[in-house]
Design a protein around this motif. Structure first.
Motif, short mmCIF file in Angstrom:
data_model
loop_
_atom_site.label_atom_id
_atom_site.label_comp_id
_atom_site.label_asym_id
_atom_site.label_seq_id
_atom_site.Cartn_x
_atom_site.Cartn_y
_atom_site.Cartn_z
N GLU A 239 0.85 -1.19 0.00
CA GLU A 239 0.00 0.00 0.00
C GLU A 239 0.88 1.24 0.00
OE1 GLU A 239 -3.57 2.07 2.66
OE2 GLU A 239 -2.74 0.13 3.23
N SER A 240 0.63 2.14 -0.95
CA SER A 240 1.44 3.35 -1.07
C SER A 240 0.94 4.45 -0.15
CB SER A 240 1.40 3.85 -2.52
OG SER A 240 2.00 5.12 -2.63
N CYS A 241 1.87 5.27 0.34
CA CYS A 241 1.46 6.45 1.13
C CYS A 241 1.17 7.64 0.21
CB CYS A 241 2.56 6.82 2.13
SG CYS A 241 4.04 7.52 1.39
N GLY A 242 1.41 7.48 -1.09
CA GLY A 242 1.14 8.56 -2.05
C GLY A 242 2.36 9.06 -2.78
N SER A 243 3.55 8.81 -2.24
CA SER A 243 4.76 9.34 -2.88
C SER A 243 5.10 8.61 -4.18
CB SER A 243 5.95 9.27 -1.91
OG SER A 243 6.13 7.96 -1.43
N LEU A 244 4.80 7.32 -4.27
CA LEU A 244 5.01 6.52 -5.47
C LEU A 244 3.80 5.63 -5.72
CD1 LEU A 244 8.69 5.26 -4.95
CD2 LEU A 244 7.95 6.93 -6.65
N ARG A 245 3.56 5.30 -6.98
CA ARG A 245 2.53 4.31 -7.28
C ARG A 245 2.94 2.96 -6.71
NH1 ARG A 245 2.65 7.10 -12.29
NH2 ARG A 245 4.15 5.57 -13.07
N SER A 246 1.97 2.16 -6.32
CA SER A 246 2.29 0.88 -5.68
C SER A 246 3.12 -0.01 -6.60
CB SER A 246 1.00 0.17 -5.27
OG SER A 246 0.18 -0.08 -6.41
N SER A 247 2.83 0.00 -7.90
CA SER A 247 3.61 -0.83 -8.83
C SER A 247 5.05 -0.34 -8.91
CB SER A 247 2.96 -0.79 -10.22
OG SER A 247 2.85 0.55 -10.70
N ASP A 248 5.26 0.98 -8.82
CA ASP A 248 6.62 1.53 -8.85
C ASP A 248 7.40 1.13 -7.60
OD1 ASP A 248 6.22 2.71 -11.28
OD2 ASP A 248 5.68 4.67 -10.46
N ILE A 249 6.71 1.05 -6.45
CA ILE A 249 7.36 0.63 -5.22
C ILE A 249 7.90 -0.80 -5.37
CG2 ILE A 249 7.02 0.10 -2.77
CD1 ILE A 249 4.92 2.33 -2.70
N VAL A 250 7.06 -1.67 -5.96
CA VAL A 250 7.48 -3.06 -6.15
C VAL A 250 8.67 -3.14 -7.10
CG1 VAL A 250 6.76 -5.33 -7.00
CG2 VAL A 250 5.16 -3.94 -5.67
N MET A 251 8.57 -2.48 -8.25
CA MET A 251 9.63 -2.54 -9.26
C MET A 251 10.92 -1.90 -8.75
SD MET A 251 8.29 -4.32 -11.55
CE MET A 251 9.67 -4.23 -12.69
N ASN A 252 10.81 -0.76 -8.09
CA ASN A 252 12.00 -0.10 -7.55
C ASN A 252 12.64 -0.93 -6.44
OD1 ASN A 252 11.34 1.91 -9.30
ND2 ASN A 252 10.81 3.44 -7.76
N GLY A 253 11.80 -1.60 -5.64
CA GLY A 253 12.33 -2.46 -4.59
C GLY A 253 13.12 -3.62 -5.17
N LEU A 254 12.59 -4.23 -6.23
CA LEU A 254 13.32 -5.33 -6.88
C LEU A 254 14.63 -4.83 -7.50
CD1 LEU A 254 10.31 -7.14 -8.60
CD2 LEU A 254 11.63 -7.94 -6.64
N THR A 255 14.60 -3.61 -8.05
CA THR A 255 15.82 -3.04 -8.63
C THR A 255 16.89 -2.82 -7.56
OG1 THR A 255 14.56 -1.93 -10.37
CG2 THR A 255 16.76 -1.07 -9.91
N VAL A 256 16.48 -2.29 -6.41
CA VAL A 256 17.42 -2.06 -5.32
C VAL A 256 18.00 -3.38 -4.83
CG1 VAL A 256 17.64 -1.28 -2.91
CG2 VAL A 256 16.38 0.10 -4.57
N LEU A 257 17.15 -4.40 -4.68
CA LEU A 257 17.61 -5.70 -4.21
C LEU A 257 18.60 -6.33 -5.19
CD1 LEU A 257 17.35 -7.82 -1.98
CD2 LEU A 257 15.40 -8.79 -3.24
N ARG A 258 18.30 -6.19 -6.47
CA ARG A 258 19.20 -6.73 -7.50
C ARG A 258 20.56 -6.01 -7.47
NH1 ARG A 258 16.84 -6.07 -13.23
NH2 ARG A 258 17.37 -3.92 -12.77
#
Length: 274
Positions: A239-258
């Motif tokens: 669930e997003s707080c509004g700063s990023l779209r929820s899909s962007d949070i998931v994709m950016n999180g995977l990018t950071v982990l990679r």
């Protein structure tokens, strides 16, 4: 061999996704991997937030530090974060430049007997480069954020003759530094919805509501105990707080982990070469 082959090809199924909420199912993977994704989304996805405040005048009932803290917690639309530099890494000689900071001003005075609310809509962007549009407006109310139709966020309330004037700088950061940079309002994480592994003990299973992911028939309340079972299917709700779209949070999180895993591989290879 068979288990390793399954673990090598994890599956992802998106069951629901909009700007505010994303639900996905991770399959054929390990608890540690799923939990790493959850933690990265909360703590290491970069966003923008107000991090420096210079108060010029404050005759409200709230102290400067209290107002600065409230300003920092206002979610800012942060698609720009991926293109911004961290202030500590920026090459600018000044206190901040258009590549690492976004400047706002706020100047509100109450001249009537009616109470005046100071909100995120009163934050005004100070253009420092060629563009005149604010690159990271408040996500709720005001300058065209994704939730601008909702009521703006309250900062303080003024009575007659009270005045609040300040300058604020938004900077790039992530949740490990401070919770104001956390892009999520919550990440729900569930596995074993029918409690076959007995990681939770219910004295009376029939008294507890079933998980939305339960596969049991209506007259059953708990799956038979599986002592050799292991979690391999995980239900995440981001669930997003509004700063990023929820899909962007998931994709950016995977990018950071990679990127973290890649850096670890490079370090290990470098040590092997020596």
């Amino acid at each position: 061999g068979t288990a390793g082959a399954k673990m090598a090809h994890p599956s992802v199924e998106i069951t629901h996704c909009n700007d505010e909420e994303c639900k996905l199912v991770l399959g054929s993977t390990d608890l540690a991997v799923a939990n790493s994704i959850r933690r990265v989304m909360i703590a290491e996805v970069p966003t923008m937030a107000i991090d420096w405040v210079a108060v010029e005048k404050n005759t409200t009932v709230l102290c400067d530090e209290f107002i600065a803290h409230r300003l920092g917690l206002i979610p800012l639309k942060s698609e720009i974060a991926s293109r911004m530099n961290y202030c500590r890494e920026c090459t600018c000689d000044s206190f901040g430049c258009e590549n690492c900071t976004v400047q706002f001003t706020l100047d509100v005075r109450c001249d009537t007997e009616a109470q005046r609310s100071v909100t995120s809509a009163d934050l005004h962007y100070v253009a420092t480069g060629a563009g005149q549009d604010c690159p990271c407006p408040p996500a709720v109310g005001g300058l065209g954020g994704p939730y601008s139709e909702q009521k703006p966020i309250l900062i303080a309330k003024l009575r007659q003759f009270q005045h609040l004037k300040l300058r604020a700088l938004a900077k790039k950061g992530f949740g490990k530094e401070h919770a104001k940079w956390n892009p999520t309002a919550g990440v729900a994480f569930e596995y074993d919805p029918d409690n076959a592994l007995r990681h939770t003990t219910f004295e009376n299973p029939e008294d507890w509501p079933k998980s939305e992911f339960s596969q049991l028939p209506a007259d059953k309340h708990q799956a038979p105990y599986d002592p050799m079972g292991k979690p391999n299917k995980f239900f995440l709700t981001v669930e997003s707080c509004g700063s990023l779209r929820s899909s962007d949070i998931v994709m950016n999180g995977l990018t950071v982990l990679r990127e973290k895993i890649t850096r670890l591989q490079q370090e290990l290879r470098g040590q092997q070469d020596h």
